[in-house]
Design a protein around this motif. Sequence first.
Motif, PDB file in Angstrom:
ATOM      1  N   ASP A  47      36.062  55.856  12.757  1.00 15.49           N
ATOM      2  CA  ASP A  47      35.152  55.292  13.755  1.00 15.49           C
ATOM      3  C   ASP A  47      34.370  56.407  14.440  1.00 15.49           C
ATOM      4  O   ASP A  47      34.888  57.068  15.351  1.00 15.49           O
ATOM      5  N   TRP A 104      29.941  58.179  19.867  1.00 18.67           N
ATOM      6  CA  TRP A 104      28.774  58.858  20.402  1.00 18.67           C
ATOM      7  C   TRP A 104      29.188  59.679  21.618  1.00 18.67           C
ATOM      8  O   TRP A 104      30.358  59.667  22.034  1.00 18.67           O
ATOM      9  N   GLY A 147      30.480  49.648  25.299  1.00 22.30           N
ATOM     10  CA  GLY A 147      31.541  49.868  24.335  1.00 22.30           C
ATOM     11  C   GLY A 147      32.791  50.478  24.940  1.00 22.30           C
ATOM     12  O   GLY A 147      33.554  51.160  24.252  1.00 22.30           O
ATOM     13  N   THR A 206      23.432  55.783  27.057  1.00 20.65           N
ATOM     14  CA  THR A 206      23.880  55.141  25.823  1.00 20.65           C
ATOM     15  C   THR A 206      22.876  55.359  24.697  1.00 20.65           C
ATOM     16  O   THR A 206      21.694  55.632  24.945  1.00 20.65           O
ATOM     17  N   ASN A 246      21.090  53.610  22.597  1.00 24.23           N
ATOM     18  CA  ASN A 246      19.829  52.874  22.480  1.00 24.23           C
ATOM     19  C   ASN A 246      18.769  53.379  23.448  1.00 24.23           C
ATOM     20  O   ASN A 246      17.610  52.976  23.354  1.00 24.23           O
ATOM     21  N   THR A 304      18.468  57.894  22.075  1.00 21.64           N
ATOM     22  CA  THR A 304      17.815  58.082  20.780  1.00 21.64           C
ATOM     23  C   THR A 304      16.303  58.151  20.920  1.00 21.64           C
ATOM     24  O   THR A 304      15.624  58.920  20.216  1.00 21.64           O
ATOM     25  N   TYR A 361      22.395  50.990  17.864  1.00 20.91           N
ATOM     26  CA  TYR A 361      23.650  50.288  18.151  1.00 20.91           C
ATOM     27  C   TYR A 361      23.296  48.901  18.690  1.00 20.91           C
ATOM     28  O   TYR A 361      23.245  48.683  19.902  1.00 20.91           O
ATOM     29  N   LEU A 415      25.173  47.278  21.715  1.00 23.59           N
ATOM     30  CA  LEU A 415      25.202  47.927  23.023  1.00 23.59           C
ATOM     31  C   LEU A 415      23.978  47.536  23.854  1.00 23.59           C
ATOM     32  O   LEU A 415      23.005  46.974  23.362  1.00 23.59           O
ATOM     33  N   ASP A 425      20.518  47.537  25.713  1.00 21.08           N
ATOM     34  CA  ASP A 425      19.260  48.058  25.171  1.00 21.08           C
ATOM     35  C   ASP A 425      18.151  47.948  26.223  1.00 21.08           C
ATOM     36  O   ASP A 425      18.283  47.225  27.215  1.00 21.08           O
TER      37      ASP A 425
END
Length: 517
Positions: free
Chosen positions: A55, A58, A83, A234, A236, A239, A263, A266, A268
């Motif tokens: 698994d 991040w 998460g 996070t 989203n 990135t 993801y 998750l 966004d």
Amino acid sequence: MSLAIDLPELPNMRTLFDRVLSDIVARGIDGQDSPAMHEHVGKRLVEFIEQDLGDPLWEKQRAIANALDDHRFVAVKSCHAAGKSFTAARIVAAYLILHPHSIVVTTAPTNRQVRNILWRYINAIAARHGDRLPGRVLQMSWEIAPDWYAIGFKGSDDNSDAFQGFHAEHLLLVVDEAAGVSEQVFDAADAILTGEGASALLIGNPTSPSGTFRRAFHQDRALWHQISISAYDTPNFTTFGVTKGDMLSGAWQRKVADQQMPYPALIDPGWVARQIQRHGAESAFVTSRIDAEFPEDAGDTLISLAQIEAAQANAGELQPTGNYEVGIDVARFGDDETSIAIRRGPVLLAQESWGKLDTMESAGRCDHIMTRFGLDKDTTLVKVDATGIGSGVADRLRELGWNVRDVHNGAKSSDREQWRMLRDEMWWQLRERFAEGRIAPGDRGFDEITMAQLSDIKFKYLSGFTMPVIESKDEAKRRGVRSPDRAEAVVLAFAVLPDAEGAVPGVIMTRTTKGRW
């Protein structure tokens, strides 16, 4: 005759013994064969989770796992849908396997949360890896040996012995949804953290302005290693380089245009933008669920987000009883919504909302929803905000045979010395339900808009009344808060109105319903 063994001539004897021993341990209490796990001992949590469980984590998830390798006490406050329970479940599995003869204890505010959130993830891990993991995983336990296991349960406020008897060289306490766990449970759990090898992980949304979880980030911060995960931390967001400033300015749309979220499960940017628009960037909902900050302990907040979260956790714990009652708040203009809430006893079973329908269409839709739920017209009490255009909806539903009571928010309260008007009294009734744990949503839970609206209402005291005055819809709008239409429907559904013989002026009675919960 004696047999002498020169150990230097058998360099692999110790390795062979370790393999045999570890294979015995790996078979677990059920005696089933599974690969030896001894070679994992000594690994860091992140290494085991990523390499052996397969698994990938991040950045912030790695930070949590690494923190537990390096610190005894770790507290994590997180935004919505980051998460956190996924991460905690993998830490439970990794810690248990990497520390032979260890104990892991997990708890949460309710049995449902223990069973359906954290331990559902743990069971999924076991199902995916099958015989590669030692021992036997059940619904809320994982037993490798009598002195080597993990267990999950809800701590009881009135049972200080619940955490007694857990002692091991390596022990981990995981508190999921930590903001909702009572101080009595934290006090009891402290008894198992006395050993030098005992560690604790607190993880949850920062919803409560007080308590052990909040103190871990404030007064007791010297005792805890703190980690915060806002929406902007996070994947989203990171990135695409989306910041809070981008959300407020609208620049986020250009950054994520036509891009696929890395993801999808998750939080966004699109969801965050909707919440900021609906509730305001400074609302308690956005502060807690997006910024991952504790809301201020505002003395003028009527119903705290922590109380709403606690009620949310009661889903399935309280049972619907007695007759059905319905609250209908009718939209007046613009972006306001017409909202209907259906409850039975302490449980809000359903709520639906819509905008831009005229009174006859709204009345027809309410009739359809109540009929769809199989509500009986004689025994169901339908309370309609009949101020303004709401009177048309009330009249039409009455024509259709429903037992309707017209409610005017500005009517006199049952005790004029306490309450300025009926609306203040009804809102305070709802506050008391939340404070006393006498309210819960159905299986679907409170929707996020309703939660935000309930937590954004303010109150104040005025001379001449012993009880508070609740801010109006217009006052809330002037603060930048959307009209609390869904919350008002919930207020009406749970309002206890006087019977006909003691009727409040402004409440029009048609029929009375006996035996309401």
